[in-house]
Scaffold this active site. Structure first.
Site, PDB file in Angstrom:
ATOM      1  N   ASP A  89     -90.243 -41.095  39.485  1.00  0.00           N
ATOM      2  CA  ASP A  89     -90.324 -42.447  38.910  1.00  0.00           C
ATOM      3  C   ASP A  89     -90.090 -42.448  37.405  1.00  0.00           C
ATOM      4  OD1 ASP A  89     -91.187 -43.506  41.492  1.00  0.00           O
ATOM      5  OD2 ASP A  89     -93.107 -42.542  41.049  1.00  0.00           O
ATOM      6  N   HIS A 117     -84.565 -45.611  43.699  1.00  0.00           N
ATOM      7  CA  HIS A 117     -83.948 -45.699  42.376  1.00  0.00           C
ATOM      8  C   HIS A 117     -83.634 -47.158  42.073  1.00  0.00           C
ATOM      9  CE1 HIS A 117     -82.582 -41.198  42.336  1.00  0.00           C
ATOM     10  NE2 HIS A 117     -83.873 -41.370  42.386  1.00  0.00           N
TER      11      HIS A 117
END
Length: 438
Positions: A14, A42
């Site tokens: 992340d 993503h």
């Protein structure tokens, strides 16, 4: 002269890899995913439009870019077809530019059933997987019983292999976990139906990559998750099931070690983690009860720290240079991309962990196991905050001096340059100080 660039997350995932892949892939002929599956998310923001990708490489939004899913990726046909439909619904041409390795292990309903049964059996000691069947699929690969994308090209052989594997896993599901078995005929019918939609995309991806190298063309290798989740190098057993380091780009796509020219390490300006596992610099805050550390609340709220795949709250904490320096070494990082600096804008001061107190000693090398991380207490340096918005800053010199000092301190501690600085979620909110392809 062309370059082969690897983008790697250096923390627990992340970090903002998707945005950066999208940003610099305009210089590439091809973007390659080399590990993980649809457990990764993503997020790309372009002209205030948000796109979340789980399997398809983040270069797909550039019309000229070929997107390759290499053999290191475990593939859910259901997830892939859903993602293709969403992108093509937004008028993005996918199927002509997306290619899949015949070596990709396939994820089936029995993998998901096993994943969830294990987590349920573990109870409070569960790792906190995404429940997408990633781990069991990699297990089948290593046990040499897994079905791969190339098997779809021979339906009769595929059906025979599938029957044997379903029998094996149904025995586990019913006799060990005490859960319902999966239906072979249902899985077979669905798989063969899905195969008709993706068979034309299956090619020798490794050979395709080597053709690009021979033609002196830029290639971007897109990592998923983060270094500290690596099956070998991460905080085991609270890790994923693949190699998330730059070495995974080599084994997961079929290139040689010396084919890699540059490794861009993505570093979030603070630290986050999803799911269970040790986290020395964590500032504990529970969003559901609105209780916990005030800074942890700011990081989570301002940073919108909720998983793109699961929606789970991400745990937040200060930047940890102890783990980062290990990550930089593991990946042979060439340059840093620092993301989410703007999330720190409102803070009076910021902290960086530079060592751990462990067993009565101050150490700068991280422990090898999860227990060591759990016992480690962070040693911080504290720096003045900048209390000024950095969102969309268009030059390094226009950043507040305190923000510049924070960046320089990271460079000093890492002994690496910050080559890219992200100052907001949009593609345009980025400072490229040195382009990886130059």
């Amino acid at each position: 002269m062309s370059k082969n660039v690897v983008i790697i997350g250096t923390q627990w995932g992340d970090e903002g890899k998707g945005k950066i892949v999208d940003l610099i892939s305009d210089r590439a002929v091809s973007v390659v995913r080399f590990q993980g599956g649809h457990n990764a998310g993503h997020t790309l923001v372009i002209d205030q439009q948000t796109t979340v990708l789980h399997l398809i490489p983040s270069g797909i939004l550039h019309d000229h870019v070929e997107c390759l899913i290499a053999h290191g990726v475990v593939l859910s046909m259901s997830a892939l077809l859903k993602e293709i439909a969403e992108l093509e619904g937004a008028n993005i041409n996918v199927t002509e530019r997306l290619k899949i390795s015949p070596g990709c292990p396939l994820i089936f309903p029995y993998h998901i059933a096993l994943d969830n049964a294990r987590e349920a059996k573990c109870g409070k000691t569960a790792i906190g997987t995404t429940g997408n069947g990633i781990g069991p699929t990699y297990e089948d690969k290593v046990a040499r019983r897994g079905l791969r994308a190339g098997d779809l090209l021979n339906p009769i052989l595929f059906a025979s292999k599938l029957k044997e594997v379903v029998e094996y896993h149904n025995f586990l599901l019913t006799n060990y976990y005490g859960t319902a078995p999966v239906d072979y005929q249902v899985i077979l019918y669905e798989a063969l139906s899905q195969a008709k939609k993706i068979k034309h995309m299956i090619i020798d991806v490794t050979e395709k990559i080597h053709q690009h190298i021979a033609n002196d063309e830029n290639i971007l290798f897109e990592g998923a998750q983060g270094t500290l989740l690596d099956i070998d190098q991460g905080t085991y057993p609270f890790v994923t099931s693949s190699n998330t380091t730059s070495g995974g780009a080599v084994t997961g796509s079929g290139v040689g070690v010396t084919d890699i020219n540059y490794v861009l390490g993505i570093v979030k300006a603070y630290t986050t983690r999803v799911g269970s596992g040790p986290f020395p610099t964590e500032l504990i805050y529970n969003v559901s009860t609105n209780k916990g550390d005030a800074i942890g609340k700011v990081l989570g709220t301002v940073g919108h720290e909720f998983g793109a795949t699961t929606g789970r709250q991400r745990r937040c904490g200060w930047l940890d240079m102890v783990t980062l320096k290990r990550s930089f070494n593991l990946n042979a990082v060439t340059g840093i991309c620092l993301t989410k600096l703007d999330v720190l804008d409102s803070l009076i001061s910021v902290k960086i962990c530079v060592a751990y107190k462990l067993n009565g000693k101050e150490v700068t090398i991280p422990p090898y196991d999860a227990k060591g991380y759990t016992d480690a207490k962070p040693v911080y340096i504290e720096m003045p905050g900048w209390k000024t918005s950095t969102i969309g800053t268009n030059s390094f010199d226009s950043l507040p001096i305190e923000a510049q000092n924070y960046i320089h301190k990271i460079e000093q501690l890492a002994n690496l340059p910050v080559d890219i600085l992200s100052t907001g979620p949009d593609r345009t909110q980025t400072l490229i100080l040195k382009h990886p392809f130059e």
